[in-house]
Design a protein around this motif. Structure first.
Motif, PDB file in Angstrom:
ATOM      1  N   ALA A   1       0.946  -1.217  -0.180  1.00  0.00           N
ATOM      2  CA  ALA A   1       0.066   0.019   0.182  1.00  0.00           C
ATOM      3  C   ALA A   1       0.865   1.298   0.165  1.00  0.00           C
ATOM      4  O   ALA A   1       1.958   1.117   0.637  1.00  0.00           O
ATOM      5  CB  ALA A   1      -0.970   0.006   1.354  1.00  0.00           C
ATOM      6  N   GLY A   2       0.374   2.293  -0.998  1.00  0.00           N
ATOM      7  CA  GLY A   2       1.185   3.614  -0.929  1.00  0.00           C
ATOM      8  C   GLY A   2       2.244   3.658  -1.756  1.00  0.00           C
ATOM      9  O   GLY A   2       2.515   2.464  -2.581  1.00  0.00           O
ATOM     10  N   PRO A   3       3.215   4.630  -1.979  1.00  0.00           N
ATOM     11  CA  PRO A   3       2.825   5.647  -0.817  1.00  0.00           C
ATOM     12  C   PRO A   3       1.518   6.822  -1.001  1.00  0.00           C
ATOM     13  O   PRO A   3       1.146   6.742  -1.968  1.00  0.00           O
ATOM     14  CB  PRO A   3       4.040   6.558  -1.133  1.00  0.00           C
ATOM     15  CG  PRO A   3       5.107   5.769  -2.242  1.00  0.00           C
ATOM     16  CD  PRO A   3       4.258   4.710  -2.609  1.00  0.00           C
ATOM     17  N   VAL A   4       0.983   6.948   0.270  1.00  0.00           N
ATOM     18  CA  VAL A   4      -0.070   7.704   0.240  1.00  0.00           C
ATOM     19  C   VAL A   4      -0.013   8.923   1.467  1.00  0.00           C
ATOM     20  O   VAL A   4       1.041   8.856   2.251  1.00  0.00           O
ATOM     21  CB  VAL A   4      -1.357   7.039   0.478  1.00  0.00           C
ATOM     22  CG1 VAL A   4      -1.687   5.908  -0.557  1.00  0.00           C
ATOM     23  CG2 VAL A   4      -1.281   6.425   1.932  1.00  0.00           C
ATOM     24  N   ALA A   5      -0.523   9.859   1.017  1.00  0.00           N
ATOM     25  CA  ALA A   5      -0.751  11.076   1.870  1.00  0.00           C
ATOM     26  C   ALA A   5      -1.496  10.859   3.299  1.00  0.00           C
ATOM     27  O   ALA A   5      -2.388   9.974   3.258  1.00  0.00           O
ATOM     28  CB  ALA A   5      -1.366  12.357   1.403  1.00  0.00           C
TER      29      ALA A   5
END
Length: 116
Positions: A87-91
């Motif tokens: 998962a991600g990268p995400v804010a």
């Protein structure tokens, strides 16, 4: 990739009851926030989480949260070393994160405090 430190993830049934213990233990007040229906209290090196069991079940699979200077650099290093970024990268409210499964099967969250 520079690792700045690690945070231990602790799922608790009653966040309000748990926070005073960890505040005294760590000698610092809790920073509280909510994410995806989970109440969170960051206290020193502890990340206390309480909420719906379905959400906690997912959170329990992550061994620890590792602070890094740059999630993009962590992504590059992890994938080069054979980790699977799941998962991600995400804010996030304070920077960015990703979740990676190491070759040994351990799952970690990597976070930075850079602007999203």
């Amino acid at each position: 990739m520079d690792i700045l430190g690690a945070t231990l993830r602790v799922c608790v049934d009653d966040l309000e009851a748990a926070v005073p213990f960890y505040e005294r233990l760590a000698g610092t007040p809790a920073l509280r926030f909510e994410r995806a229906g989970v109440q969170v209290a960051a206290v020193g090196c502890f990340l206390l989480m309480s909420g719906p069991e379905a959400e906690l079940e997912v959170l329990r699979k992550v061994t620890a949260t590792i602070a890094v200077t740059d999630v993009d650099e962590a992504y590059k290093t992890l994938t080069e070393l054979g980790a699977d970024v799941v998962a991600g990268p995400v804010a996030t409210p304070v920077g960015r994160n990703l979740i990676a499964r190491h070759p040994d099967g351990s799952v970690y969250e990597y976070v930075d405090r850079r602007g999203a």
